[in-house]
Motif scaffolding. Structure first.
Motif, mmCIF file in Angstrom:
data_model
loop_
_atom_site.group_PDB
_atom_site.id
_atom_site.type_symbol
_atom_site.label_atom_id
_atom_site.label_comp_id
_atom_site.label_asym_id
_atom_site.label_seq_id
_atom_site.Cartn_x
_atom_site.Cartn_y
_atom_site.Cartn_z
ATOM 1 N N ASN A 1 54.046 5.024 40.295
ATOM 2 C CA ASN A 1 54.594 5.685 39.101
ATOM 3 C C ASN A 1 56.088 5.835 39.275
ATOM 4 O O ASN A 1 56.624 5.570 40.361
ATOM 5 C CB ASN A 1 53.941 7.070 38.893
ATOM 6 N N LEU A 2 56.741 6.295 38.232
ATOM 7 C CA LEU A 2 58.185 6.519 38.325
ATOM 8 C C LEU A 2 58.572 7.676 37.423
ATOM 9 O O LEU A 2 58.218 7.701 36.241
ATOM 10 C CB LEU A 2 58.966 5.270 37.916
ATOM 11 N N SER A 3 59.285 8.639 37.989
ATOM 12 C CA SER A 3 59.868 9.731 37.209
ATOM 13 C C SER A 3 61.225 10.050 37.817
ATOM 14 O O SER A 3 61.507 9.686 38.964
ATOM 15 C CB SER A 3 58.958 10.969 37.230
ATOM 16 N N ALA A 4 62.070 10.713 37.056
ATOM 17 C CA ALA A 4 63.443 10.968 37.499
ATOM 18 C C ALA A 4 63.459 11.732 38.817
ATOM 19 O O ALA A 4 62.882 12.817 38.934
ATOM 20 C CB ALA A 4 64.185 11.748 36.424
ATOM 21 N N SER B 1 69.000 2.645 38.319
ATOM 22 C CA SER B 1 69.275 2.254 39.707
ATOM 23 C C SER B 1 68.141 2.693 40.625
ATOM 24 O O SER B 1 67.752 1.964 41.550
ATOM 25 C CB SER B 1 70.593 2.870 40.180
ATOM 26 N N TYR B 2 67.625 3.886 40.368
ATOM 27 C CA TYR B 2 66.481 4.383 41.139
ATOM 28 C C TYR B 2 65.274 3.470 40.936
ATOM 29 O O TYR B 2 64.594 3.077 41.892
ATOM 30 C CB TYR B 2 66.174 5.813 40.680
ATOM 31 N N ALA B 3 65.014 3.093 39.688
ATOM 32 C CA ALA B 3 63.883 2.220 39.378
ATOM 33 C C ALA B 3 64.039 0.859 40.044
ATOM 34 O O ALA B 3 63.080 0.307 40.601
ATOM 35 C CB ALA B 3 63.752 2.050 37.859
ATOM 36 N N GLU B 4 65.236 0.329 40.008
ATOM 37 C CA GLU B 4 65.484 -0.978 40.627
ATOM 38 C C GLU B 4 65.269 -0.925 42.135
ATOM 39 O O GLU B 4 64.778 -1.891 42.741
ATOM 40 C CB GLU B 4 66.901 -1.462 40.309
ATOM 41 N N ALA B 5 65.643 0.200 42.751
ATOM 42 C CA ALA B 5 65.406 0.356 44.192
ATOM 43 C C ALA B 5 63.913 0.332 44.492
ATOM 44 O O ALA B 5 63.453 -0.339 45.429
ATOM 45 C CB ALA B 5 66.039 1.665 44.685
ATOM 46 N N LYS B 6 63.142 1.042 43.694
ATOM 47 C CA LYS B 6 61.688 1.055 43.888
ATOM 48 C C LYS B 6 61.094 -0.348 43.717
ATOM 49 O O LYS B 6 60.171 -0.747 44.440
ATOM 50 C CB LYS B 6 61.034 2.001 42.878
ATOM 51 N N ALA B 7 61.619 -1.102 42.753
ATOM 52 C CA ALA B 7 61.080 -2.423 42.449
ATOM 53 C C ALA B 7 61.321 -3.432 43.568
ATOM 54 O O ALA B 7 60.690 -4.494 43.590
ATOM 55 C CB ALA B 7 61.682 -2.946 41.141
ATOM 56 N N ARG B 8 62.183 -3.093 44.514
ATOM 57 C CA ARG B 8 62.422 -3.996 45.642
ATOM 58 C C ARG B 8 61.161 -4.180 46.487
ATOM 59 O O ARG B 8 61.085 -5.117 47.285
ATOM 60 C CB ARG B 8 63.565 -3.471 46.508
ATOM 61 N N ALA C 1 49.021 1.117 35.069
ATOM 62 C CA ALA C 1 49.023 0.589 33.703
ATOM 63 C C ALA C 1 49.558 1.595 32.693
ATOM 64 O O ALA C 1 49.970 1.218 31.589
ATOM 65 C CB ALA C 1 47.601 0.173 33.308
ATOM 66 N N ASP C 2 49.559 2.876 33.052
ATOM 67 C CA ASP C 2 49.965 3.924 32.113
ATOM 68 C C ASP C 2 51.425 4.333 32.270
ATOM 69 O O ASP C 2 51.873 5.274 31.623
ATOM 70 C CB ASP C 2 49.059 5.142 32.286
ATOM 71 N N ASP C 3 52.152 3.654 33.146
ATOM 72 C CA ASP C 3 53.565 3.955 33.350
ATOM 73 C C ASP C 3 54.385 2.791 32.792
ATOM 74 O O ASP C 3 54.435 1.706 33.370
ATOM 75 C CB ASP C 3 53.850 4.149 34.844
ATOM 76 N N ASP C 4 55.026 3.024 31.658
ATOM 77 C CA ASP C 4 55.740 1.947 30.960
ATOM 78 C C ASP C 4 56.860 1.336 31.804
ATOM 79 O O ASP C 4 57.082 0.120 31.762
ATOM 80 C CB ASP C 4 56.322 2.463 29.640
ATOM 81 N N VAL C 5 57.570 2.164 32.562
ATOM 82 C CA VAL C 5 58.673 1.649 33.374
ATOM 83 C C VAL C 5 58.143 0.771 34.504
ATOM 84 O O VAL C 5 58.669 -0.305 34.779
ATOM 85 C CB VAL C 5 59.530 2.801 33.939
ATOM 86 N N VAL C 6 57.082 1.231 35.159
ATOM 87 C CA VAL C 6 56.468 0.436 36.227
ATOM 88 C C VAL C 6 55.996 -0.906 35.678
ATOM 89 O O VAL C 6 56.218 -1.961 36.295
ATOM 90 C CB VAL C 6 55.291 1.202 36.871
ATOM 91 N N MET C 7 55.366 -0.893 34.515
ATOM 92 C CA MET C 7 54.867 -2.134 33.934
ATOM 93 C C MET C 7 56.014 -3.074 33.567
ATOM 94 O O MET C 7 55.950 -4.285 33.792
ATOM 95 C CB MET C 7 54.008 -1.828 32.707
ATOM 96 N N ARG C 8 57.091 -2.520 33.015
ATOM 97 C CA ARG C 8 58.239 -3.358 32.634
ATOM 98 C C ARG C 8 58.874 -3.992 33.866
ATOM 99 O O ARG C 8 59.148 -5.201 33.889
ATOM 100 C CB ARG C 8 59.275 -2.515 31.881
#
Length: 448
Positions: A185-188, A199-206, A221-228
């Protein structure tokens, strides 16, 4: 890299503590020319260790002269890239790793990695418990185990290393490639370090940057940012959801992974809706390892979670008791409350920070009685009464637990999920949770 590849390489280890000391030890053993730098003053124990290692040290500052001839920096994850030393290193194109990357290069073992804003520790611990049920060696590394390099340098070639990864650690990854990974998941969070959410999201996506079609990526599947973000992944992407159709899902209370029914969700020792998501993710991560179904079921029926994170304490006088002391905000408590179907006696309250409590209402459908304690206790009680839910206000934890047993009956859930920090009455959330557990055992007798 072979250990021999490090001979005479000039490496700067930035930061001490567990990860820095472990990295320095490995690099010295491998024959590297090591300098250790810390902007503060390391502990006496760390200084003694470094003295025995014979490495060069600089403490209390980060002089740019340290970069002369350096071929690699291995930095503590918490040190921000904004410091002048690292900014200059980037200009000079000196690679900057964290010790997890160093560990990855030190072993032929396979990695199972978990990241996300919430649930990492519980999911990682559960994955480790599940993988212990199969025949290959399995090790736990990272923030909840030993430093990755300590584990990796000793790991057997056929071993599995399970690791929880923060965004700080992931920013120092270059070749790291897990064979199975989860983005929960991802939250601020940590925006002071990363600058902004993107930038935080991009770090996680590494975590999945180097994964390929032979690898497995497990996503929410329920986290739009994770899915994107995971749309760009080359790995096989498998979704989990407790709300909608997905590869890992719940149908009529049955947990299903792919086409395989595992067990009814009601039989999980873990409580809380977020923990159901953690279970779905963990089961999908370990599916390729062919763990016997009976062994999986046994773990799920007994694994009570990580201390203070919707941790199942046991059944006392017919009440199932959960310690979620780490829930210091609305989001964490909403997740805990939404995961139960039986009536809840909810113990809540703590440090007053002026938070708006009304977002909690939507998740209070199973709450039978609110027991408010601490500075915010009266506000939680008022919120309950506005929703026509009974409430009691007490002054301390012992009174709260006694009230919870008094107003509950067999079959109810007693849940400590404060939605508040602990500092009005306790030094830490751990201290608060431990007091809760002691009070439950004192009042409730032996657990069933």
């Amino acid at each position: 890299m072979k250990k021999s590849d490090w001979v005479n390489k000039k490496v700067l280890v930035l930061g001490t503590a567990k990860s820095g000391i472990a990295a320095a030890k490995y690099l010295v053993e491998a024959g590297a020319d090591v300098t250790v730098n810390d902007g503060g003053t390391p502990s006496g124990t760390d200084q003694d260790t470094l003295l025995k290692l014979g490495v060069k040290t600089t403490f209390g500052e980060h002089p740019l002269t340290l970069l002369e001839g350096v071929e690699l920096i291995v930095k503590n994850p918490g040190i921000p890239y904004q410091i002048p030393l690292l900014q200059e290193a980037l200009v000079r194109q000196i690679p900057i790793w964290t010790e997890v990357e160093l560990g990855y290069h030190a072993t032929n073992a396979q990695w199972v990695a978990i990241t996300g804003s919430n649930g990492k520790t519980t999911t990682t611990t559960l994955v480790h418990e599940l993988l212990k049920q199969q025949t290959r060696p399995v090790h736990l590394a990272g923030n909840i185990g030993f430093p990755a390099i300590e584990i990796a340098k000793e790991a057997e070639d056929d071993a599995i290393i399970v690791i929880e990864l923060s965004s700080f650690q992931l920013m120092g990854m270059h070749a790291f490639k897990p064979m199975s990974a989860a983005f929960l998941n991802l939250s601020a969070a940590h925006l002071d370090y990363h600058g902004d959410l993107e930038s935080y999201a991009e770090a996680k996506a590494r975590i999945f940057r180097n994964m390929d079609a032979n690898d497995r990526l497990v996503v929410n599947a329920d986290d739009d940012v994770v899915m994107r973000l995971s749309d760009q992944a080359k790995a096989e992407r498998l979704r989990f959801s407790r709300k909608s159709p997905a590869y890992a899902r719940v149908e009529q209370d049955m947990i299903i992974i792919g086409e395989t029914p595992i067990l009814p969700a009601a039989e999980l020792a873990l409580g809380g809706g977020h923990n159901l998501e953690n279970v779905l993710a963990a089961l999908t991560l370990v599916e390729p390892f062919n763990i016997p179904l009976q062994a999986v079921q046994d773990v799920l029926r007994t694994f009570g979670g990580v201390a203070h994170r919707t941790e199942y304490i046991g059944e006392f006088k017919g009440r199932k008791v959960y310690n979620d002391s780490k829930a210091t905000n609305n989001v964490a408590t909403e997740a805990a409350l939404s995961g139960f179907k039986d009536p809840i006696i909810w113990l809540c309250g703590g440090l007053e920070r002026g938070a708006d409590l009304t977002p909690l209402v939507e998740s209070m459908t199973q709450v039978k009685h609110v027991v408010g304690l601490g500075e915010t206790g009266p506000r939680f009680a008022e919120l309950a009464r506005q929703e026509k839910i009974d409430a009691t206000v007490v002054s301390d934890m012992a009174q709260a637990v006694q009230a919870a047993f008094d107003v509950s009956q067999a079959g109810d859930i007693i849940l400590l999920s404060p939605a508040s920090a602990s500092w009005d009455q306790y030094k830490t959330y751990e201290e608060r949770g431990e007091h809760f557990v002691r009070a439950v055992e004192s009042i409730g007798g032996d657990a069933k």
